[in-house]
Design a protein around this motif. Structure first.
Motif, mmCIF file in Angstrom:
data_model
loop_
_atom_site.group_PDB
_atom_site.id
_atom_site.type_symbol
_atom_site.label_atom_id
_atom_site.label_comp_id
_atom_site.label_asym_id
_atom_site.label_seq_id
_atom_site.Cartn_x
_atom_site.Cartn_y
_atom_site.Cartn_z
ATOM 1 N N UNK A 47 0.819 -1.191 0.000
ATOM 2 C CA UNK A 47 0.000 0.000 0.000
ATOM 3 C C UNK A 47 0.855 1.244 0.000
ATOM 4 N N UNK A 48 0.509 2.213 -0.831
ATOM 5 C CA UNK A 48 1.256 3.461 -0.941
ATOM 6 C C UNK A 48 0.633 4.539 -0.067
ATOM 7 N N UNK A 49 -0.616 4.843 -0.317
ATOM 8 C CA UNK A 49 -1.319 5.864 0.432
ATOM 9 C C UNK A 49 -2.807 5.718 0.177
ATOM 10 N N UNK A 50 -3.595 6.420 0.989
ATOM 11 C CA UNK A 50 -5.041 6.351 0.876
ATOM 12 C C UNK A 50 -5.622 7.714 1.209
ATOM 13 N N UNK A 51 -6.714 8.061 0.559
ATOM 14 C CA UNK A 51 -7.430 9.293 0.856
ATOM 15 C C UNK A 51 -8.885 8.941 1.136
ATOM 16 N N UNK A 52 -9.418 9.451 2.257
ATOM 17 C CA UNK A 52 -10.779 9.136 2.664
ATOM 18 C C UNK A 52 -11.782 9.952 1.869
ATOM 19 N N UNK A 58 -3.618 9.200 4.397
ATOM 20 C CA UNK A 58 -2.738 8.315 5.140
ATOM 21 C C UNK A 58 -1.628 7.854 4.214
ATOM 22 N N UNK A 59 -0.391 8.062 4.625
ATOM 23 C CA UNK A 59 0.775 7.611 3.871
ATOM 24 C C UNK A 59 1.323 6.350 4.520
ATOM 25 N N UNK A 60 1.482 5.298 3.737
ATOM 26 C CA UNK A 60 1.823 3.980 4.261
ATOM 27 C C UNK A 60 3.228 3.513 3.919
ATOM 28 N N UNK A 68 5.731 11.099 -3.431
ATOM 29 C CA UNK A 68 4.406 10.777 -3.964
ATOM 30 C C UNK A 68 3.344 11.526 -3.175
ATOM 31 N N UNK A 69 2.331 12.035 -3.871
ATOM 32 C CA UNK A 69 1.248 12.761 -3.237
ATOM 33 C C UNK A 69 -0.091 12.300 -3.808
ATOM 34 N N UNK A 70 -1.002 11.915 -2.922
ATOM 35 C CA UNK A 70 -2.343 11.521 -3.337
ATOM 36 C C UNK A 70 -3.286 12.714 -3.180
ATOM 37 N N UNK A 82 0.461 11.803 -7.738
ATOM 38 C CA UNK A 82 1.576 12.528 -8.336
ATOM 39 C C UNK A 82 2.873 11.891 -7.855
ATOM 40 N N UNK A 83 3.718 11.478 -8.777
ATOM 41 C CA UNK A 83 4.961 10.791 -8.469
ATOM 42 C C UNK A 83 6.124 11.611 -9.016
ATOM 43 N N UNK A 84 6.978 12.080 -8.122
ATOM 44 C CA UNK A 84 8.140 12.872 -8.489
ATOM 45 C C UNK A 84 9.418 12.143 -8.096
ATOM 46 N N UNK A 85 10.529 12.578 -8.668
ATOM 47 C CA UNK A 85 11.844 12.016 -8.355
ATOM 48 C C UNK A 85 11.831 10.499 -8.419
#
Length: 120
Positions: A47-52, A58-60, A68-70, A82-85
Motif C-alpha cells: 500500500x502506498x497511500x489512501x485518501x478518505x 494516510x501515507x503507508x 508521492x502525493x495523493x 503525483x509521483x516525483x523524483x
C-alpha cells in the motif's frame, strides 16, 4: 458494480515525474476512500497511500514519502497519484482500489492496473 480505471503510467527516466489517475465511470467516488497500491514482479503488493471520502490522507510507504502525493477531485470523479523524483525501484504495476468511506475498510473494487517503468 463500481468500475475503476487507472491511467498515466508509462516509461520514464530516473528523476522524472508521472501523474497517475484513477477514474470511475458513471459512479460517484464521493463516498469512497481510495487507496493506491503497487506490485513489482516477485514482490508482495504494498500500500502506498489512501485518501478518505472527506479528504484525509494516510501515507503507508516510507520509501515514497516526500515524493508521492495523493489527491482527489470529486468534481472530476478522479483520484490522482503525483509521483516525483522517480527511482528504478518504483517500477511496478500501480493499482487503485475503493473502500466505503474509510481507508481501513474492505477494498472490494480494484482497477486493472497501470504499468510504471523507471529506467534510463
Amino acid at each position: 458494480q463500481l468500475q475503476l480505471v487507472e491511467s498515466g503510467g508509462g516509461l520514464v527516466q530516473p528523476g522524472g515525474s508521472l501523474r497517475l489517475s484513477c477514474a470511475a465511470s458513471g459512479v460517484t467516488l464521493r463516498y469512497y476512500a481510495i487507496g493506491w497500491f503497487r506490485q513489482a514482479p516477485g514482490k508482495e503488493r504494498e500500500g502506498i497511500s489512501c485518501i478518505t471520502s472527506s479528504g484525509s490522507v494516510t501515507n503507508n510507504l516510507d520509501s515514497v514519502k516526500g515524493r508521492f502525493t495523493i489527491s482527489r477531485d470529486n468534481a472530476k470523479n478522479t483520484v490522482y497519484l503525483q509521483m516525483n523524483s522517480l527511482k528504478p525501484e518504483d517500477t511496478a504495476v500501480y493499482y487503485c482500489a475503493a473502500a466505503p468511506y474509510a481507508c481501513q475498510g474492505q477494498y472490494n473494487y480494484w482497477g486493472q492496473g497501470t504499468q510504471v517503468t523507471v529506467s534510463s
